[in-house]
Design a protein around this motif. Structure first.
Motif, PDB file in Angstrom:
ATOM      1  N   ASP A  54     -38.246   4.169  11.894  1.00 55.57           N
ATOM      2  CA  ASP A  54     -38.597   2.852  11.354  1.00 55.57           C
ATOM      3  C   ASP A  54     -37.473   1.851  11.601  1.00 55.57           C
ATOM      4  OD1 ASP A  54     -41.059   3.702  10.517  1.00 55.57           O
ATOM      5  OD2 ASP A  54     -40.448   4.015   8.427  1.00 55.57           O
ATOM      6  N   THR A  55     -36.228   2.305  11.501  1.00 50.11           N
ATOM      7  CA  THR A  55     -35.089   1.426  11.754  1.00 50.11           C
ATOM      8  C   THR A  55     -35.112   0.925  13.188  1.00 50.11           C
ATOM      9  OG1 THR A  55     -33.738   2.556  10.108  1.00 50.11           O
ATOM     10  CG2 THR A  55     -32.564   1.298  11.772  1.00 50.11           C
ATOM     11  N   ALA A  66     -37.794  -2.306  12.522  1.00 50.88           N
ATOM     12  CA  ALA A  66     -36.756  -3.298  12.225  1.00 50.88           C
ATOM     13  C   ALA A  66     -36.024  -3.760  13.486  1.00 50.88           C
ATOM     14  CB  ALA A  66     -35.758  -2.726  11.228  1.00 50.88           C
ATOM     15  N   PRO A 108     -29.144   1.695  15.709  1.00 53.27           N
ATOM     16  CA  PRO A 108     -28.221   2.362  14.782  1.00 53.27           C
ATOM     17  C   PRO A 108     -26.873   2.695  15.422  1.00 53.27           C
ATOM     18  CG  PRO A 108     -29.970   3.855  15.447  1.00 53.27           C
ATOM     19  CD  PRO A 108     -30.319   2.514  15.998  1.00 53.27           C
ATOM     20  N   LYS A 140     -24.388  -0.025  14.716  1.00 50.63           N
ATOM     21  CA  LYS A 140     -23.863   0.020  13.346  1.00 50.63           C
ATOM     22  C   LYS A 140     -22.810   1.113  13.199  1.00 50.63           C
ATOM     23  CE  LYS A 140     -27.646  -2.155  10.974  1.00 50.63           C
ATOM     24  NZ  LYS A 140     -26.941  -3.309  10.469  1.00 50.63           N
ATOM     25  N   VAL A 155     -33.519  -2.434  15.040  1.00 48.89           N
ATOM     26  CA  VAL A 155     -32.085  -2.322  14.808  1.00 48.89           C
ATOM     27  C   VAL A 155     -31.565  -1.122  15.582  1.00 48.89           C
ATOM     28  CG1 VAL A 155     -30.318  -1.864  13.052  1.00 48.89           C
ATOM     29  CG2 VAL A 155     -32.213  -3.389  12.540  1.00 48.89           C
ATOM     30  N   LEU A 196     -35.019   6.815  10.601  1.00 48.75           N
ATOM     31  CA  LEU A 196     -34.421   6.415  11.872  1.00 48.75           C
ATOM     32  C   LEU A 196     -35.454   5.751  12.775  1.00 48.75           C
ATOM     33  CD1 LEU A 196     -31.993   6.352  13.753  1.00 48.75           C
ATOM     34  CD2 LEU A 196     -32.628   8.636  14.523  1.00 48.75           C
ATOM     35  N   PHE A 211     -29.538   4.469   6.147  1.00 50.11           N
ATOM     36  CA  PHE A 211     -30.436   3.366   6.444  1.00 50.11           C
ATOM     37  C   PHE A 211     -31.534   3.361   5.394  1.00 50.11           C
ATOM     38  CE2 PHE A 211     -28.488   4.560  10.457  1.00 50.11           C
ATOM     39  CZ  PHE A 211     -28.068   3.330  10.938  1.00 50.11           C
ATOM     40  N   ASP A 212     -32.034   2.181   5.083  1.00 46.56           N
ATOM     41  CA  ASP A 212     -33.071   2.070   4.066  1.00 46.56           C
ATOM     42  C   ASP A 212     -34.361   2.759   4.499  1.00 46.56           C
ATOM     43  OD1 ASP A 212     -31.448   0.662   2.326  1.00 46.56           O
ATOM     44  OD2 ASP A 212     -32.014  -1.274   3.186  1.00 46.56           O
ATOM     45  N   ASP A 213     -34.625   2.757   5.808  1.00 46.64           N
ATOM     46  CA  ASP A 213     -35.837   3.377   6.343  1.00 46.64           C
ATOM     47  C   ASP A 213     -35.457   4.601   7.161  1.00 46.64           C
ATOM     48  OD1 ASP A 213     -37.528   1.316   5.329  1.00 46.64           O
ATOM     49  OD2 ASP A 213     -36.865   0.024   6.976  1.00 46.64           O
TER      50      ASP A 213
END
Length: 82
Positions: free
Chosen positions: A25-26, A30, A34, A37, A32, A23, A19-21
């Motif tokens: 922050d995701t 965001a 995980p 995904k 989102v 866990l 992930f770009d950020d």
């Protein structure tokens, strides 16, 4: 040489996700999930290994949830319908 009456071969296919950020922050910034995904990636890999449509690998009770969060095109059958 050794003789075997029966044998089994197990193959493991490791997969990683990035992930770009972080866990946290995701999830928090965001918004989102995980797990969704990871679940999507697992179904894609399983459909390739088993040479079948992704929709055939999902229990009927999970299809509506999956279509909501994943790409609906991933679950289209050979006839183009979900």
């Amino acid at each position: 040489s050794l003789s075997f009456d029966t044998a089994e071969l197990h193959v493991l296919i490791p997969a990683t996700h990035r992930f770009d950020d972080s866990l946290m922050d995701t999830v928090l910034q965001a918004n989102v999930n995980p797990i969704e995904k990871l679940e999507r990636s697992s179904v894609i890999i399983a459909s390739i290994i088993h040479n079948t449509q992704a929709s055939a690998l999902l229990h009927e009770s999970q299809r509506e949830r999956v279509v909501k969060y994943w790409s609906p095109a991933l679950l289209r059958g050979e006839n183009g319908h979900l």
